[in-house]
Design an enzyme around this catalytic site. Sequence first.
Site, PDB file in Angstrom:
ATOM      1  N   HIS A 252      33.312  98.700 -31.659  1.00 13.55           N
ATOM      2  CA  HIS A 252      31.959  98.485 -32.267  1.00 13.55           C
ATOM      3  C   HIS A 252      31.331  99.581 -31.929  1.00 13.55           C
ATOM      4  O   HIS A 252      30.465 100.228 -32.658  1.00 13.55           O
ATOM      5  CB  HIS A 252      31.264  97.258 -31.844  1.00 13.55           C
ATOM      6  CG  HIS A 252      31.750  95.951 -32.299  1.00 13.55           C
ATOM      7  ND1 HIS A 252      32.345  95.080 -31.378  1.00 13.55           N
ATOM      8  CD2 HIS A 252      31.914  95.529 -33.525  1.00 13.55           C
ATOM      9  CE1 HIS A 252      32.919  94.100 -31.974  1.00 13.55           C
ATOM     10  NE2 HIS A 252      32.599  94.240 -33.435  1.00 13.55           N
TER      11      HIS A 252
ATOM     12  N   LEU B   6      30.553  92.506 -28.360  1.00 10.85           N
ATOM     13  CA  LEU B   6      30.744  94.181 -28.795  1.00 10.85           C
ATOM     14  C   LEU B   6      31.918  94.420 -27.873  1.00 10.85           C
ATOM     15  O   LEU B   6      32.026  94.175 -26.598  1.00 10.85           O
ATOM     16  CB  LEU B   6      29.522  94.665 -28.710  1.00 10.85           C
ATOM     17  CG  LEU B   6      28.442  94.319 -29.635  1.00 10.85           C
ATOM     18  CD1 LEU B   6      27.499  95.436 -29.648  1.00 10.85           C
ATOM     19  CD2 LEU B   6      29.001  94.092 -31.285  1.00 10.85           C
TER      20      LEU B   6
END
Length: 291
Positions: A36, A32
Amino acid sequence: MTISYSLADFNKALSSLPNDCTTGFVPTMGALHQGHISLVKQALTKTSTVVVSVFVNPTQFNNPNDLAKYPRSVEEDCRLLEEAGASIVFVPSVEDIYPAPDTRTFDLGGLDQTGEGPKRPGHFNGVAQVVTRLFDIVKPKYAFFGEKDFQQLAIIRHFTKELGYPVQIVACPTLREADGLAMSSRNLLLTSQHRAAAPAIYKALSEAGERAAQILHNGSSKKNINITPQELIQQATASIEKGGLLKVEYIEIVNSVNLKLISNWDEADGIQMCAAVYAGEVRLIDNIKLK
Ligand code: PAF
């Protein structure tokens, strides 16, 4: 925040939520980054219950090497998600998602005929397999997807509607590094040389966007600023490849609704320019709205 490493655990976590609670869902493949996290933040503006899945979906990789090399960092992902305010992180196994090989083929409405479709055969069918499976498990009211994957977003909207899923698809803007490079988990795989070169992609797309704006605002008949979509693609390709480190796989200018290639500016109300570029071994995609 609850972390569920199996479907059984996830179902338990889901059933402990109040019956009337609406769920916002952010599907991810992990590794991530702030892009995100911005999806999670956007989800939190709609509901306080945000489920994030972290699952590197094998069926959407047409290249086994790409799947093997895909970055994985679940612990750090969970730390970022807790900080962002997610409620449940679902980290299923391949067997949880595919107890048997998934042989379903999806009607993608012809939206896979350009861009990533021909370059990555089976990719969007794999995305449809995993997203529908996750929708069946998570049963969200909202699901959040980034506009960086413009074609994926269009395809997900299409099959969600076609199949009658009661899920509202929410598009979230692309987050960029300070130098313009679109945030992507794949950026982690770039060598320092290719990382330094990669911002040329967005620079070229932005310049194309400015030229298109001149044409579209002044009327394509004006002298000197008249340029065809094909010429704009050639200019952008040359500009990206100028430094010798990046190689354009494709740049396409498409109707932003049906994703068909356009050959003149009057052909569509919405127009998008989409690019896939190799930075060494790493394949990066980006896009920009032209109209
Ligand atoms: O965009 C992604 O990260 C993936 O394609 C998705 C939507 C999580 C499905 O695996």
